[in-house]
Scaffold this motif. Structure first.
Motif, PDB file in Angstrom:
ATOM      1  N   CYS A 154      64.929 113.431  -3.177  1.00 62.61           N
ATOM      2  CA  CYS A 154      65.337 114.798  -3.502  1.00 62.61           C
ATOM      3  C   CYS A 154      64.101 115.622  -2.634  1.00 62.61           C
ATOM      4  N   SER A 155      64.581 116.637  -2.061  1.00 66.87           N
ATOM      5  CA  SER A 155      63.556 117.336  -1.304  1.00 66.87           C
ATOM      6  C   SER A 155      63.075 118.660  -2.072  1.00 66.87           C
ATOM      7  N   ALA A 156      63.626 118.764  -3.265  1.00 65.39           N
ATOM      8  CA  ALA A 156      62.990 119.590  -4.237  1.00 65.39           C
ATOM      9  C   ALA A 156      62.952 121.248  -3.630  1.00 65.39           C
ATOM     10  N   PRO A 157      64.214 121.707  -3.291  1.00 62.91           N
ATOM     11  CA  PRO A 157      64.026 122.963  -2.936  1.00 62.91           C
ATOM     12  C   PRO A 157      63.533 124.095  -3.869  1.00 62.91           C
ATOM     13  N   CYS A 158      63.483 123.655  -5.236  1.00 62.20           N
ATOM     14  CA  CYS A 158      63.282 124.419  -6.304  1.00 62.20           C
ATOM     15  C   CYS A 158      61.653 124.584  -6.526  1.00 62.20           C
ATOM     16  N   CYS A 159      60.872 123.442  -5.839  1.00 65.03           N
ATOM     17  CA  CYS A 159      59.654 123.355  -5.856  1.00 65.03           C
ATOM     18  C   CYS A 159      59.031 123.817  -4.633  1.00 65.03           C
ATOM     19  N   GLU A 160      59.493 123.776  -3.401  1.00 61.15           N
ATOM     20  CA  GLU A 160      59.183 123.839  -2.284  1.00 61.15           C
ATOM     21  C   GLU A 160      59.910 125.038  -1.291  1.00 61.15           C
ATOM     22  N   PRO A 161      59.809 126.074  -1.808  1.00 60.56           N
ATOM     23  CA  PRO A 161      60.919 127.046  -0.904  1.00 60.56           C
ATOM     24  C   PRO A 161      60.594 127.211   0.614  1.00 60.56           C
ATOM     25  N   GLU A 162      59.546 126.924   0.953  1.00 63.86           N
ATOM     26  CA  GLU A 162      59.485 126.832   2.392  1.00 63.86           C
ATOM     27  C   GLU A 162      60.382 125.834   3.272  1.00 63.86           C
TER      28      GLU A 162
ATOM     29  N   ARG B  92      69.400 113.891   0.607  1.00 61.47           N
ATOM     30  CA  ARG B  92      68.286 114.307  -0.248  1.00 61.47           C
ATOM     31  C   ARG B  92      68.613 115.787  -0.942  1.00 61.47           C
ATOM     32  N   LEU B  93      69.755 115.823  -1.564  1.00 65.03           N
ATOM     33  CA  LEU B  93      70.101 116.971  -2.188  1.00 65.03           C
ATOM     34  C   LEU B  93      69.732 116.923  -3.573  1.00 65.03           C
ATOM     35  N   ARG B  94      69.622 118.304  -4.171  1.00 62.38           N
ATOM     36  CA  ARG B  94      69.105 118.473  -5.545  1.00 62.38           C
ATOM     37  C   ARG B  94      70.190 117.844  -6.446  1.00 62.38           C
ATOM     38  N   GLU B  95      70.046 116.930  -7.595  1.00 63.51           N
ATOM     39  CA  GLU B  95      70.744 116.526  -8.506  1.00 63.51           C
ATOM     40  C   GLU B  95      70.477 117.050  -9.880  1.00 63.51           C
ATOM     41  N   CYS B  96      69.161 117.288 -10.020  1.00 65.50           N
ATOM     42  CA  CYS B  96      68.829 117.534 -11.578  1.00 65.50           C
ATOM     43  C   CYS B  96      69.480 118.907 -11.919  1.00 65.50           C
TER      44      CYS B  96
END
Length: 99
Positions: free
Chosen positions: A38-46, A17-21
């Protein structure tokens, strides 16, 4: 071949679930986040700590350091179980099983 490398990287990105976008839609994230790829590290910094751990695992796999990777996946799986994050623990179990 280049195609095999691209396919391997694409598989690892989806499996972990790594960011590809490249671009992000403000507030909603990308389509991959919405469908659970995607786990969306860009949207969910926690969740960045978990994301960084997954990046380290994929980096180790791509560099050929697979010996310690299985132990690290099992450690993460137990942490997820203790935190009652059962879906993420189940996803790691699926990754550790032979195909």
């Amino acid at each position: 071949s280049a195609r095999a490398v691209r396919n391997a990287v694409r598989y690892l990105a989806r499996a972990f679930r790594l960011r590809e976008c490249v671009r992000m839609r403000k507030g909603k994230g990308c389509t991959n986040r919405q469908i659970g790829r995607c786990s969306a590290p860009c949207c969910e910094p926690e969740t960045n700590h978990d994301y960084i751990e997954r990046i380290k695992i994929v980096d180790g796999l791509l560099r050929g350091r697979e010996k310690g990777i299985l132990k690290e996946l099992e450690r993460m799986m137990h942490v997820y179980k203790e935190e009652l994050r059962f879906e993420e623990a189940a996803a790691l179990i699926d990754l550790t099983r032979p195909a």
